[in-house]
Design a protein around this motif. Structure first.
Motif, PDB file in Angstrom:
ATOM      1  N   GLY A   1      72.612  35.003  52.050  1.00  0.00           N
ATOM      2  CA  GLY A   1      71.670  35.343  50.782  1.00  0.00           C
ATOM      3  C   GLY A   1      70.239  34.867  51.102  1.00  0.00           C
ATOM      4  O   GLY A   1      69.122  35.531  51.025  1.00  0.00           O
ATOM      5  N   ALA A   2      70.212  33.467  51.429  1.00  0.00           N
ATOM      6  CA  ALA A   2      69.175  32.767  51.659  1.00  0.00           C
ATOM      7  C   ALA A   2      68.385  33.369  52.803  1.00  0.00           C
ATOM      8  O   ALA A   2      67.104  33.536  53.121  1.00  0.00           O
ATOM      9  N   VAL A   3      69.001  33.580  54.071  1.00  0.00           N
ATOM     10  CA  VAL A   3      68.693  34.172  55.126  1.00  0.00           C
ATOM     11  C   VAL A   3      68.011  35.299  55.057  1.00  0.00           C
ATOM     12  O   VAL A   3      66.959  35.885  55.466  1.00  0.00           O
ATOM     13  N   ALA A   4      68.708  36.430  54.112  1.00  0.00           N
ATOM     14  CA  ALA A   4      68.147  37.471  53.815  1.00  0.00           C
ATOM     15  C   ALA A   4      66.921  37.647  53.223  1.00  0.00           C
ATOM     16  O   ALA A   4      66.179  38.482  53.455  1.00  0.00           O
ATOM     17  N   LEU A   5      66.892  36.767  52.128  1.00  0.00           N
ATOM     18  CA  LEU A   5      65.445  36.634  51.586  1.00  0.00           C
ATOM     19  C   LEU A   5      64.313  36.218  51.977  1.00  0.00           C
ATOM     20  O   LEU A   5      63.465  36.874  52.178  1.00  0.00           O
ATOM     21  N   ALA A   6      64.601  35.135  53.265  1.00  0.00           N
ATOM     22  CA  ALA A   6      63.927  34.780  54.015  1.00  0.00           C
ATOM     23  C   ALA A   6      63.240  35.601  55.019  1.00  0.00           C
ATOM     24  O   ALA A   6      62.085  35.584  55.419  1.00  0.00           O
ATOM     25  N   GLU A   7      64.151  36.625  55.357  1.00  0.00           N
ATOM     26  CA  GLU A   7      63.856  37.782  56.461  1.00  0.00           C
ATOM     27  C   GLU A   7      63.027  38.780  55.650  1.00  0.00           C
ATOM     28  O   GLU A   7      62.387  39.615  56.349  1.00  0.00           O
ATOM     29  N   GLY A   8      62.749  38.617  54.086  1.00  0.00           N
ATOM     30  CA  GLY A   8      61.950  39.490  53.559  1.00  0.00           C
ATOM     31  C   GLY A   8      62.706  40.823  52.924  1.00  0.00           C
ATOM     32  O   GLY A   8      62.187  41.589  52.412  1.00  0.00           O
ATOM     33  N   LEU A   9      64.142  40.883  52.810  1.00  0.00           N
ATOM     34  CA  LEU A   9      64.932  41.643  52.305  1.00  0.00           C
ATOM     35  C   LEU A   9      64.693  41.561  50.687  1.00  0.00           C
ATOM     36  O   LEU A   9      64.529  40.462  50.193  1.00  0.00           O
ATOM     37  N   SER A  10      64.762  42.532  49.763  1.00  0.00           N
ATOM     38  CA  SER A  10      64.448  42.599  48.501  1.00  0.00           C
ATOM     39  C   SER A  10      65.826  41.888  47.635  1.00  0.00           C
ATOM     40  O   SER A  10      66.878  41.951  48.486  1.00  0.00           O
ATOM     41  N   ILE A  11      65.721  41.479  46.543  1.00  0.00           N
ATOM     42  CA  ILE A  11      66.663  40.974  45.834  1.00  0.00           C
ATOM     43  C   ILE A  11      67.884  41.873  45.647  1.00  0.00           C
ATOM     44  O   ILE A  11      68.991  41.691  45.620  1.00  0.00           O
ATOM     45  N   ARG A  12      67.221  43.319  44.999  1.00  0.00           N
ATOM     46  CA  ARG A  12      68.628  44.112  45.076  1.00  0.00           C
ATOM     47  C   ARG A  12      69.213  44.436  46.382  1.00  0.00           C
ATOM     48  O   ARG A  12      70.397  44.758  46.330  1.00  0.00           O
ATOM     49  N   ALA A  13      68.512  44.730  47.448  1.00  0.00           N
ATOM     50  CA  ALA A  13      69.045  44.943  48.685  1.00  0.00           C
ATOM     51  C   ALA A  13      70.159  43.540  49.082  1.00  0.00           C
ATOM     52  O   ALA A  13      71.242  43.759  49.551  1.00  0.00           O
ATOM     53  N   THR A  14      69.697  42.517  48.718  1.00  0.00           N
ATOM     54  CA  THR A  14      70.429  41.353  49.263  1.00  0.00           C
ATOM     55  C   THR A  14      71.725  41.318  48.304  1.00  0.00           C
ATOM     56  O   THR A  14      72.775  40.982  48.853  1.00  0.00           O
ATOM     57  N   GLY A  15      71.410  41.814  46.981  1.00  0.00           N
ATOM     58  CA  GLY A  15      72.788  41.892  46.186  1.00  0.00           C
ATOM     59  C   GLY A  15      73.671  42.850  46.652  1.00  0.00           C
ATOM     60  O   GLY A  15      75.112  42.499  46.667  1.00  0.00           O
ATOM     61  N   ARG A  16      73.220  44.200  47.179  1.00  0.00           N
ATOM     62  CA  ARG A  16      74.164  45.042  47.471  1.00  0.00           C
ATOM     63  C   ARG A  16      74.919  44.645  48.956  1.00  0.00           C
ATOM     64  O   ARG A  16      75.897  44.903  49.170  1.00  0.00           O
ATOM     65  N   LEU A  17      73.941  44.044  49.755  1.00  0.00           N
ATOM     66  CA  LEU A  17      74.506  43.456  51.007  1.00  0.00           C
ATOM     67  C   LEU A  17      75.815  42.543  51.024  1.00  0.00           C
ATOM     68  O   LEU A  17      76.604  42.714  51.474  1.00  0.00           O
ATOM     69  N   LEU A  18      75.678  41.721  49.998  1.00  0.00           N
ATOM     70  CA  LEU A  18      76.363  40.503  49.746  1.00  0.00           C
ATOM     71  C   LEU A  18      77.664  40.991  48.544  1.00  0.00           C
ATOM     72  O   LEU A  18      78.532  40.093  48.405  1.00  0.00           O
TER      73      LEU A  18
END
Length: 197
Positions: free
Chosen positions: A23-40
């Motif tokens: 999740g930290a890597v996804a946020l650092a790459e610019g993925l949104s909060i909602r998209a990170t939540g869905r991904l994980l």
């Protein structure tokens, strides 16, 4: 009792370590909060809780490692963005709260070593220009890089306040008040305004 996570980016996080890292890597790459939540496959509020934790830890790591830097050149610039809503769409109560609205990301960039040793998020004011220059000065080894910026006048004032030397101007004549001390640019301060065309 002290946890092994104390003092790390994992402090206070209850999520499994691998999921949190992804999740930290996804946020650092610019993925949104909602998209990170869905991904994980976790709640967006959990992801939203991670952001300030990661931000504080990243700022601490940056402050620890970005010391005594020797920079030859430094470009000063600011980038406009907004938090939640643009300034024109804020209600009077939201304007009073000063949480939402226009925001400026001030950055000092070293093109020689492709490094951002200092940055500030705030408004487009002289106060925030000063904060940027003082953060940059605290990250360097005392040497003065060659500064460039756009034509925003706040940069010249902030550089003079951050790097200027005190001096008292000569008194003109014998009458009147003695001039007050003021800051003067040191001889090794090099600053140029880049006109973007």
């Amino acid at each position: 009792m002290v946890s092994a996570r104390t003092g790390t980016a994992y402090a206070g996080i209850r999520t499994e370590g691998t999921t949190y890292l992804r999740g930290a890597v996804a946020l650092a790459e610019g993925l949104s909060i909602r998209a990170t939540g869905r991904l994980l496959d976790i709640d967006k509020d959990t992801v939203n809780h991670w952001r300030p934790v990661l931000g504080r830890h990243s700022q601490g790591v940056m402050n620890y490692f970005f010391r005594n830097l020797h920079l030859c050149e430094c470009q000063l610039d600011e980038l406009w963005t907004f938090v939640a809503k643009k300034e024109a769409h804020l209600t009077p109560l939201e304007k009073l709260a000063t949480v939402s609205g226009d925001a400026w990301v001030w950055s000092a960039f070293s093109p020689v070593c492709t490094l951002v040793p200092a940055w500030v998020v705030g408004k487009r004011t002289l106060q925030d220009a000063r904060r940027l220059v003082f953060r940059l000065k605290s990250a360097t080894d005392g040497s003065m890089p060659f500064f460039t910026s756009d034509a925003l006048p706040h940069y010249a004032d902030a550089l003079l306040e951050g790097y200027g030397v005190w001096g008292t101007p000569l008194r003109q004549g014998t009458r009147g008040r003695v001039p007050k001390p003021r800051r003067y640019p040191p001889p090794d301060l090099c600053y140029a305004v880049v006109v973007k065309g």
